[in-house]
Write a protein that holds these residues in place. Structure first.
Motif, PDB file in Angstrom:
ATOM      1  N   ASP A  44       0.846  -1.183   0.000  1.00 53.73           N
ATOM      2  CA  ASP A  44       0.000   0.000   0.000  1.00 53.73           C
ATOM      3  C   ASP A  44       0.890   1.244   0.000  1.00 53.73           C
ATOM      4  N   TYR A  45       1.422   1.578  -1.195  1.00 60.52           N
ATOM      5  CA  TYR A  45       2.341   2.718  -1.293  1.00 60.52           C
ATOM      6  C   TYR A  45       1.622   4.043  -1.004  1.00 60.52           C
ATOM      7  N   GLN A  46       0.380   4.150  -1.399  1.00 57.58           N
ATOM      8  CA  GLN A  46      -0.363   5.378  -1.155  1.00 57.58           C
ATOM      9  C   GLN A  46      -0.498   5.635   0.340  1.00 57.58           C
ATOM     10  N   ARG A  47      -0.816   4.583   1.101  1.00 58.60           N
ATOM     11  CA  ARG A  47      -0.933   4.735   2.554  1.00 58.60           C
ATOM     12  C   ARG A  47       0.402   5.118   3.169  1.00 58.60           C
ATOM     13  N   ALA A  48       1.485   4.521   2.695  1.00 59.65           N
ATOM     14  CA  ALA A  48       2.817   4.842   3.230  1.00 59.65           C
ATOM     15  C   ALA A  48       3.156   6.308   2.981  1.00 59.65           C
ATOM     16  N   GLU A  69      12.344   6.753  -2.693  1.00 57.89           N
ATOM     17  CA  GLU A  69      12.369   5.336  -3.060  1.00 57.89           C
ATOM     18  C   GLU A  69      10.949   4.774  -3.184  1.00 57.89           C
ATOM     19  N   ILE A  70      10.088   5.172  -2.227  1.00 58.83           N
ATOM     20  CA  ILE A  70       8.704   4.688  -2.250  1.00 58.83           C
ATOM     21  C   ILE A  70       7.989   5.197  -3.491  1.00 58.83           C
ATOM     22  N   GLU A  71       8.214   6.456  -3.847  1.00 60.69           N
ATOM     23  CA  GLU A  71       7.569   7.013  -5.039  1.00 60.69           C
ATOM     24  C   GLU A  71       8.018   6.290  -6.293  1.00 60.69           C
ATOM     25  N   ARG A  72       9.320   5.946  -6.371  1.00 63.27           N
ATOM     26  CA  ARG A  72       9.799   5.183  -7.530  1.00 63.27           C
ATOM     27  C   ARG A  72       9.184   3.781  -7.557  1.00 63.27           C
ATOM     28  N   ALA A  73       9.103   3.162  -6.372  1.00 64.25           N
ATOM     29  CA  ALA A  73       8.488   1.836  -6.307  1.00 64.25           C
ATOM     30  C   ALA A  73       7.013   1.910  -6.704  1.00 64.25           C
ATOM     31  N   GLU A  75       5.690   4.060  -8.822  1.00 70.17           N
ATOM     32  CA  GLU A  75       5.640   4.214 -10.277  1.00 70.17           C
ATOM     33  C   GLU A  75       5.841   2.879 -10.972  1.00 70.17           C
ATOM     34  N   THR A  76       6.818   2.093 -10.443  1.00 72.80           N
ATOM     35  CA  THR A  76       7.051   0.765 -11.008  1.00 72.80           C
ATOM     36  C   THR A  76       5.812  -0.121 -10.852  1.00 72.80           C
ATOM     37  N   GLY A  77       5.201  -0.075  -9.648  1.00 77.47           N
ATOM     38  CA  GLY A  77       3.992  -0.858  -9.412  1.00 77.47           C
ATOM     39  C   GLY A  77       2.838  -0.430 -10.301  1.00 77.47           C
ATOM     40  N   ALA A  78       2.723   0.888 -10.539  1.00 79.12           N
ATOM     41  CA  ALA A  78       1.658   1.389 -11.401  1.00 79.12           C
ATOM     42  C   ALA A  78       1.835   0.894 -12.839  1.00 79.12           C
ATOM     43  N   ALA A  79       3.071   0.940 -13.336  1.00 74.79           N
ATOM     44  CA  ALA A  79       3.345   0.457 -14.690  1.00 74.79           C
ATOM     45  C   ALA A  79       3.069  -1.037 -14.800  1.00 74.79           C
ATOM     46  N   ALA A  80       3.468  -1.802 -13.755  1.00 76.61           N
ATOM     47  CA  ALA A  80       3.229  -3.246 -13.775  1.00 76.61           C
ATOM     48  C   ALA A  80       1.735  -3.549 -13.758  1.00 76.61           C
ATOM     49  N   ALA A  81       0.969  -2.781 -12.963  1.00 75.79           N
ATOM     50  CA  ALA A  81      -0.482  -2.998 -12.916  1.00 75.79           C
ATOM     51  C   ALA A  81      -1.129  -2.715 -14.268  1.00 75.79           C
ATOM     52  N   MET A  82      -0.673  -1.650 -14.933  1.00 78.91           N
ATOM     53  CA  MET A  82      -1.229  -1.331 -16.249  1.00 78.91           C
ATOM     54  C   MET A  82      -0.909  -2.428 -17.253  1.00 78.91           C
ATOM     55  N   ASP A  83       0.344  -2.920 -17.225  1.00 77.16           N
ATOM     56  CA  ASP A  83       0.735  -3.985 -18.154  1.00 77.16           C
ATOM     57  C   ASP A  83      -0.081  -5.251 -17.905  1.00 77.16           C
ATOM     58  N   GLU A  84      -0.245  -5.596 -16.627  1.00 71.34           N
ATOM     59  CA  GLU A  84      -1.000  -6.806 -16.286  1.00 71.34           C
ATOM     60  C   GLU A  84      -2.465  -6.657 -16.702  1.00 71.34           C
ATOM     61  N   ALA A  85      -3.022  -5.469 -16.485  1.00 74.73           N
ATOM     62  CA  ALA A  85      -4.419  -5.240 -16.859  1.00 74.73           C
ATOM     63  C   ALA A  85      -4.601  -5.300 -18.372  1.00 74.73           C
ATOM     64  N   LYS A 107      -4.097   1.288  -3.656  1.00 80.04           N
ATOM     65  CA  LYS A 107      -2.759   1.176  -3.049  1.00 80.04           C
ATOM     66  C   LYS A 107      -1.715   2.074  -3.682  1.00 80.04           C
ATOM     67  N   LEU A 108      -2.039   2.687  -4.816  1.00 84.06           N
ATOM     68  CA  LEU A 108      -1.053   3.501  -5.526  1.00 84.06           C
ATOM     69  C   LEU A 108      -1.552   4.938  -5.639  1.00 84.06           C
ATOM     70  N   PRO A 109      -0.633   5.888  -5.792  1.00 83.20           N
ATOM     71  CA  PRO A 109      -1.052   7.285  -5.962  1.00 83.20           C
ATOM     72  C   PRO A 109      -1.962   7.432  -7.174  1.00 83.20           C
ATOM     73  N   PRO A 110      -2.848   8.433  -7.181  1.00 77.71           N
ATOM     74  CA  PRO A 110      -3.770   8.621  -8.304  1.00 77.71           C
ATOM     75  C   PRO A 110      -3.016   8.822  -9.622  1.00 77.71           C
ATOM     76  N   ALA A 111      -3.621   8.314 -10.710  1.00 77.87           N
ATOM     77  CA  ALA A 111      -3.025   8.459 -12.043  1.00 77.87           C
ATOM     78  C   ALA A 111      -4.162   8.606 -13.050  1.00 77.87           C
ATOM     79  N   SER A 112      -4.112   9.664 -13.864  1.00 77.92           N
ATOM     80  CA  SER A 112      -5.181   9.907 -14.825  1.00 77.92           C
ATOM     81  C   SER A 112      -5.246   8.808 -15.888  1.00 77.92           C
ATOM     82  N   GLU A 113      -4.086   8.287 -16.302  1.00 79.29           N
ATOM     83  CA  GLU A 113      -4.079   7.228 -17.316  1.00 79.29           C
ATOM     84  C   GLU A 113      -4.800   5.987 -16.803  1.00 79.29           C
ATOM     85  N   ARG A 114      -4.537   5.634 -15.546  1.00 75.20           N
ATOM     86  CA  ARG A 114      -5.181   4.449 -14.981  1.00 75.20           C
ATOM     87  C   ARG A 114      -6.691   4.670 -14.853  1.00 75.20           C
TER      88      ARG A 114
END
Length: 373
Positions: A44-48, A69-73, A75-85, A107-114
């Motif tokens: 839960d990066y957003q909560r952190a 570091e958390i923000e980079r993680a 971003e990586t998680g957001a990209a992985a979620a988009m790819d998986e979706a 669990k991730l910061p808001p993103a307009s693309e998502r």
């Protein structure tokens, strides 16, 4: 007693808070650093990031780097979620893709693309469900028409209604709801598809208004398929060709020229006015002859029908409908003949194969000469 009674509601409130807050709130008195780590362990990066903003854990310099570091993680998680979706969506698993993105939203910061992709998938899911529901209703309607027709044929052959494979009254309860659904689907379609849906609805639950719409649509489709009358044909030529068709008793060709009504011209004079009047007279003659011919074909078909020649009756009534598609008598007779033919086909028993006589050899096999005594 009062103290214990007051503790019970308080315990319930604390339990509700723990359930709402999740694992990160299991110990509300834990230091911020510990709660941040628990949020990270849960992904839960957003909560952190929210905890870092709210509590500013010490030492600040170290947690500033930790936040990056958390923000980079994240971003990586957001990209992985988009790819998986996207991969799940490409395989047709739209619901799974939505689950992945909705979990990322929590669990991730808001993103307009998502968010846009979630809205796109939701629209895709709704359209897919509506399309499949429509196909399901059409298949059910076709099956219901066949079931009811079969039960109608079987009813005279059984002694008790309980001997039928299904209850006709129970099946008939689905007629009106399905017909209404088909009417709604037809309103969103055009041409032959609309006509097919309306005919299916009419077979389920006949209605005079729907029959009128079917007749109008059939007429429109026939006119669309008919050869177009040449542009800028002189009025005298139209009348001449119409007159020739009537003289040859070619009512189908005459119908083509009467559909090309000569537009009245208030300013016309002399020959033009005469051509307009002639055209109206000729088309009125065509209508009278068409209606008379339709009645003749209707009566001729009735004669064949009474004599048991159903196929011949059907041919006459179909010919009449080609001339006068709105003729109520022809429509009713034609539909009745079709139902009778379907019943006869369902009652037809396959002819048994001819029995073979093993003692008789095939004709092409020479028989042995009997032995001399």
């Amino acid at each position: 007693m009062t103290t214990r009674g007051g503790l019970l509601p308080l315990a319930g409130i604390l339990l509700a808070v723990l359930l709402v807050q999740g694992c990160a709130a299991l110990d509300p008195f834990a230091p911020p650093e510990q709660r941040i780590e628990r949020a990270l362990e849960a992904g839960d990066y957003q909560r952190a990031l929210e905890l870092i903003e709210q509590h500013e854990p010490e030492p600040q310099a170290e947690w500033t780097e930790r936040r990056e570091e958390i923000e980079r993680a994240a971003e990586t998680g957001a990209a992985a979620a988009m790819d998986e979706a996207r991969a799940a969506s490409a395989e047709g698993a739209v619901a799974r893709a939505l689950e992945i993105l909705e979990d990322a939203e929590q669990k991730l910061p808001p993103a307009s693309e998502r968010r846009q992709y979630i809205e796109q998938l939701e629209r895709q899911r709704q359209v897919g469900l509506q399309t499949l529901e429509q196909r399901h209703d059409i298949l059910e309607a076709r099956a219901l028409v066949q079931q009811l027709r079969l039960l109608e044929v079987m009813r005279p052959l059984v002694r008790r209604s309980e001997q039928l494979p299904d209850d006709p009254d129970r099946l008939a309860q689905r007629r009106d709801p399905l017909a209404r659904s088909l009417d709604g689907y037809a309103a969103d379609t055009e041409g032959e598809e609309r006509l097919e849906l309306l005919r299916l609805a009419q077979n389920l639950a006949p209605a005079s208004e729907r029959a009128r719409r079917i007749a109008e649509l059939e007429q429109e489709l026939r006119e669309a398929e008919a050869p177009a009358v040449e542009d800028e044909v002189p009025r005298s030529t139209i009348n001449a060709r119409l007159r020739q068709a009537l003289e040859a008793d070619d009512l189908a060709t005459a119908a083509r020229w009467c559909r090309s009504e000569i537009t009245p011209d208030a300013d016309a004079s002399g020959p033009d006015q005469a051509a307009q009047r002639a055209h109206r007279v000729l088309c009125e003659e065509w209508r009278e002859r068409r209606d008379a011919r339709a009645e003749e074909l209707l009566e001729a078909g009735r004669g064949h029908y009474s004599a048991g020649r159903i196929e011949e009756a059907l041919e006459h009534w179909q010919e009449g409908l080609d001339l006068a598609p709105d003729h109520a008598g022809l429509i009713t007779a034609h539909e009745r003949a079709l139902r009778v033919i379907e019943r006869l086909e369902s009652l037809r028993v396959p002819e048994p194969l001819p029995a073979t006589d093993e003692a008789t050899p095939p004709a092409d096999v020479p028989q042995a000469e009997p032995e001399a005594p």
